[in-house]
Motif scaffolding. Structure first.
Motif, PDB file in Angstrom:
ATOM      1  N   ASP A  32       3.900  11.719   1.276  1.00  0.00           N
ATOM      2  CA  ASP A  32       2.469  11.846   1.798  1.00  0.00           C
ATOM      3  C   ASP A  32       2.286  12.207   3.126  1.00  0.00           C
ATOM      4  OD1 ASP A  32       0.094  10.510   2.666  1.00  0.00           O
ATOM      5  OD2 ASP A  32      -0.117   9.613   0.804  1.00  0.00           O
ATOM      6  N   LEU A  33       1.222  12.925   3.480  1.00  0.00           N
ATOM      7  CA  LEU A  33       1.162  13.382   4.871  1.00  0.00           C
ATOM      8  C   LEU A  33       0.594  12.190   5.790  1.00  0.00           C
ATOM      9  CD1 LEU A  33       1.133  15.912   7.044  1.00  0.00           C
ATOM     10  CD2 LEU A  33      -0.933  16.526   6.131  1.00  0.00           C
ATOM     11  N   LEU A  34       0.095  11.313   5.120  1.00  0.00           N
ATOM     12  CA  LEU A  34      -0.501  10.112   6.038  1.00  0.00           C
ATOM     13  C   LEU A  34      -1.980  10.618   6.751  1.00  0.00           C
ATOM     14  CD1 LEU A  34       2.686   8.064   7.238  1.00  0.00           C
ATOM     15  CD2 LEU A  34       0.908   7.624   5.172  1.00  0.00           C
ATOM     16  N   THR A  35      -2.757  11.369   6.098  1.00  0.00           N
ATOM     17  CA  THR A  35      -4.006  11.564   6.866  1.00  0.00           C
ATOM     18  C   THR A  35      -4.750  10.344   6.723  1.00  0.00           C
ATOM     19  OG1 THR A  35      -5.065  12.413   4.441  1.00  0.00           O
ATOM     20  CG2 THR A  35      -4.022  13.890   6.089  1.00  0.00           C
ATOM     21  N   TYR A  36      -6.045  10.309   7.113  1.00  0.00           N
ATOM     22  CA  TYR A  36      -6.821   9.053   7.422  1.00  0.00           C
ATOM     23  C   TYR A  36      -6.805   7.937   6.414  1.00  0.00           C
ATOM     24  CZ  TYR A  36     -10.549  10.404   4.102  1.00  0.00           C
ATOM     25  OH  TYR A  36     -11.118  10.811   3.135  1.00  0.00           O
ATOM     26  N   ALA A  37      -6.712   8.538   5.112  1.00  0.00           N
ATOM     27  CA  ALA A  37      -6.676   7.516   3.928  1.00  0.00           C
ATOM     28  C   ALA A  37      -5.389   7.131   3.393  1.00  0.00           C
ATOM     29  CB  ALA A  37      -7.535   8.133   2.566  1.00  0.00           C
ATOM     30  N   GLY A  38      -4.343   7.820   3.976  1.00  0.00           N
ATOM     31  CA  GLY A  38      -3.099   7.311   3.798  1.00  0.00           C
ATOM     32  C   GLY A  38      -2.693   5.989   4.590  1.00  0.00           C
ATOM     33  N   ASN A  39      -1.928   4.956   3.871  1.00  0.00           N
ATOM     34  CA  ASN A  39      -1.814   3.793   4.382  1.00  0.00           C
ATOM     35  C   ASN A  39      -0.515   3.091   3.923  1.00  0.00           C
ATOM     36  OD1 ASN A  39      -2.008   1.295   5.559  1.00  0.00           O
ATOM     37  ND2 ASN A  39      -4.203   0.885   4.990  1.00  0.00           N
ATOM     38  N   LEU A  40       0.583   3.180   4.802  1.00  0.00           N
ATOM     39  CA  LEU A  40       1.923   2.724   4.438  1.00  0.00           C
ATOM     40  C   LEU A  40       1.883   1.076   4.222  1.00  0.00           C
ATOM     41  CD1 LEU A  40       4.202   4.845   6.605  1.00  0.00           C
ATOM     42  CD2 LEU A  40       3.741   4.981   3.983  1.00  0.00           C
ATOM     43  N   SER A  41       0.759   0.298   4.803  1.00  0.00           N
ATOM     44  CA  SER A  41       0.613  -0.886   4.628  1.00  0.00           C
ATOM     45  C   SER A  41       0.590  -1.386   3.390  1.00  0.00           C
ATOM     46  CB  SER A  41      -0.340  -1.690   5.404  1.00  0.00           C
ATOM     47  OG  SER A  41      -1.653  -1.143   5.209  1.00  0.00           O
ATOM     48  N   SER A  42       0.093  -0.368   2.367  1.00  0.00           N
ATOM     49  CA  SER A  42      -0.397  -0.533   0.846  1.00  0.00           C
ATOM     50  C   SER A  42       1.083  -0.799   0.352  1.00  0.00           C
ATOM     51  CB  SER A  42      -1.139   0.487   0.270  1.00  0.00           C
ATOM     52  OG  SER A  42      -2.401   0.400   1.079  1.00  0.00           O
ATOM     53  N   LEU A  43       2.078  -0.350   0.707  1.00  0.00           N
ATOM     54  CA  LEU A  43       3.349  -0.452   0.320  1.00  0.00           C
ATOM     55  C   LEU A  43       4.624  -1.261   0.906  1.00  0.00           C
ATOM     56  CD1 LEU A  43       3.548   3.461   0.025  1.00  0.00           C
ATOM     57  CD2 LEU A  43       3.441   1.964  -1.987  1.00  0.00           C
ATOM     58  N   ASP A  44       3.864  -2.440   1.464  1.00  0.00           N
ATOM     59  CA  ASP A  44       4.577  -3.240   2.298  1.00  0.00           C
ATOM     60  C   ASP A  44       5.561  -3.932   1.202  1.00  0.00           C
ATOM     61  OD1 ASP A  44       3.695  -2.790   4.701  1.00  0.00           O
ATOM     62  OD2 ASP A  44       2.622  -4.724   4.885  1.00  0.00           O
ATOM     63  N   ALA A  45       5.306  -4.255  -0.006  1.00  0.00           N
ATOM     64  CA  ALA A  45       6.046  -4.744  -0.953  1.00  0.00           C
ATOM     65  C   ALA A  45       7.407  -4.029  -1.209  1.00  0.00           C
ATOM     66  CB  ALA A  45       5.294  -5.084  -1.972  1.00  0.00           C
ATOM     67  N   LEU A  46       7.538  -2.675  -0.801  1.00  0.00           N
ATOM     68  CA  LEU A  46       8.459  -2.070  -1.177  1.00  0.00           C
ATOM     69  C   LEU A  46       9.677  -1.838  -0.168  1.00  0.00           C
ATOM     70  CD1 LEU A  46       6.594   0.794  -3.106  1.00  0.00           C
ATOM     71  CD2 LEU A  46       7.432  -1.432  -3.958  1.00  0.00           C
ATOM     72  N   SER A  47       9.297  -2.582   1.074  1.00  0.00           N
ATOM     73  CA  SER A  47      10.221  -1.995   2.306  1.00  0.00           C
ATOM     74  C   SER A  47      11.559  -2.477   2.083  1.00  0.00           C
ATOM     75  CB  SER A  47       9.458  -3.081   3.421  1.00  0.00           C
ATOM     76  OG  SER A  47       9.518  -4.238   3.285  1.00  0.00           O
ATOM     77  N   ASP A  48      11.942  -3.498   1.380  1.00  0.00           N
ATOM     78  CA  ASP A  48      13.386  -3.475   1.039  1.00  0.00           C
ATOM     79  C   ASP A  48      13.931  -3.269  -0.386  1.00  0.00           C
ATOM     80  OD1 ASP A  48      11.949  -5.536  -0.471  1.00  0.00           O
ATOM     81  OD2 ASP A  48      13.378  -7.008  -0.126  1.00  0.00           O
ATOM     82  N   LYS A  49      13.179  -2.186  -1.124  1.00  0.00           N
ATOM     83  CA  LYS A  49      13.666  -1.726  -2.426  1.00  0.00           C
ATOM     84  C   LYS A  49      14.642  -0.528  -1.946  1.00  0.00           C
ATOM     85  CE  LYS A  49      11.523  -4.939  -4.227  1.00  0.00           C
ATOM     86  NZ  LYS A  49      12.032  -6.203  -4.673  1.00  0.00           N
ATOM     87  N   LYS A  50      15.630  -0.438  -2.675  1.00  0.00           N
ATOM     88  CA  LYS A  50      16.572   0.618  -2.452  1.00  0.00           C
ATOM     89  C   LYS A  50      16.199   1.728  -3.488  1.00  0.00           C
ATOM     90  CE  LYS A  50      20.619  -2.469  -1.302  1.00  0.00           C
ATOM     91  NZ  LYS A  50      21.748  -2.559  -1.463  1.00  0.00           N
TER      92      LYS A  50
END
Length: 354
Positions: A32-50
């Motif tokens: 993802d390029l993380l333009t205005y609508a890209g939001n990594l906080s939507s994926l916080d639940a995956l932060s520790d997933k290998k």
């Protein structure tokens, strides 16, 4: 199973990534390029997933896409990255042409180069899913339904760019044999939806006691699809769908825009009551240019061929959505610093000439 998801920090993309990582336990690379609508906080639940990786890159970057595909060695590519808001396409079409058309071409070429280098089961089982929209079909009359055979008739720069990318995707199958499948979905809604779209905009404007703008008379009809139902369909389509085919995904939940807004207001009256009724905030505004009257999906092919069914009705889905926004201020509040709910998609008036 190793899957590349493009646009996986967006609304539908993040729901898909969460599902693939948490429910299916697949190895996922999110690009993802993380333009205005890209939001990594939507994926916080995956932060520790290998089994989850993230790459910030543009799908228009040929070298980056080839490197990512060749190094990750995916079994599937699920392509969702796109500029997707009709109103923004009206005043800024160039980004839609670049991302939706040139980006799709670039990704198709990267996928083709990788696929042609595979042998045996790796080559036979590889799939490229191009995720598109029902807006490519244009506007319906009162009784018709969009079928996979419906002729394309896009009305906006957004839908025209998606129609173009659909044609590119299917031509890469017919010309080069790349195992491409296309999906065309109706309007999605649910948690983690960027607040410029109708449903989250209505919810948040209501909470701040702002006006609730309705284009025209509010009689434009859309078929609403809860995002988790869509994600389930995409997983089925890429796993069991036939290369070279398109599958329409719809919730069989038609609603006029005014009825959608009124139902949100009624839910808020119960969940967050005020001294006034939220419906009093509704304001009718000048219609969007080229606003299609009605969309409605015939999902019979998907339902009969692959056995998919939408689980949520609009009543159940909208209640879940409103409640989620009430419970998750932490997610949407930072976004309001970038987008305050102002009107988008107005064509600037030409300056007067002497």
């Amino acid at each position: 199973m190793r899957i590349i998801v493009t646009g996986g920090a967006g609304f539908i993309g993040s729901a898909l990534v969460r599902y693939l990582v948490l429910e299916r336990n697949y190895e996922v690379l999110n690009i993802d390029l993380l333009t205005y609508a890209g939001n990594l906080s939507s994926l916080d639940a995956l932060s520790d997933k290998k089994n989850y990786q993230f790459l910030q890159a543009s799908i228009c970057d040929r070298a980056a896409m080839e490197s990512a595909v060749n190094e990750f060695k995916p079994d599937r590519i699920m392509h969702l990255a796109a500029e997707s808001h009709v109103d923004r396409s009206i005043t800024g079409a160039a980004d839609f042409i670049q991302t939706n058309i040139v980006g799709t071409f670039t990704l198709l070429e990267a996928a083709r180069g990788y696929w042609e280098g595979q042998e045996g089961a790796a080559r036979e089982n590889f799939r490229f899913l191009h995720v598109s929209t029902d807006e490519v079909y244009g506007s319906l009359g009162a009784d018709d339904l969009f079928k996979e055979t419906t002729a394309y008739d896009p009305s906006s720069p957004y839908s025209a760019s998606k129609a173009s990318s659909d044609h590119l995707a299917i031509s890469w199958h017919r010309t080069y044999g790349l195992p491409v499948i296309i999906s065309n979905c109706s309007n999605n809604y649910g948690p983690y939806h960027y607040p410029e779209k109708l449903i989250p905009l209505t919810i948040l404007n209501a909470l701040f006691e702002k006006s609730l703008p309705i284009y025209g008379k509010g009689d434009n009809v859309r078929d609403w699809l809860y995002v988790d139902d869509h994600v389930n369909a995409l997983d089925m389509i890429v796993e069991r769908g036939r290369p070279g085919e398109a599958y329409n995904v719809g919730g069989r939940n038609e609603r006029a825009n005014i009825d959608v807004v009124r139902q949100i207001c009624q839910e808020l009256d119960k969940l967050r009551p005020q001294s006034f009724r939220y419906e009093t905030l509704i304001e009718f505004v000048t219609d969007r240019p080229g606003h299609d009257a009605r969309y409605a999906i015939d999902a019979t092919k998907l339902e009969t061929e692959l056995g998919w069914r939408a689980r949520e009705t609009f009543d159940s889905g909208i209640l879940k959505t409103v409640q989620w926004y009430l419970d998750n201020k932490w997610w949407w509040e930072p976004l309001l610093q970038k987008y305050s709910g102002h009107r988008l998609g107005l064509i600037p008036e030409k300056p007067e000439t002497e």
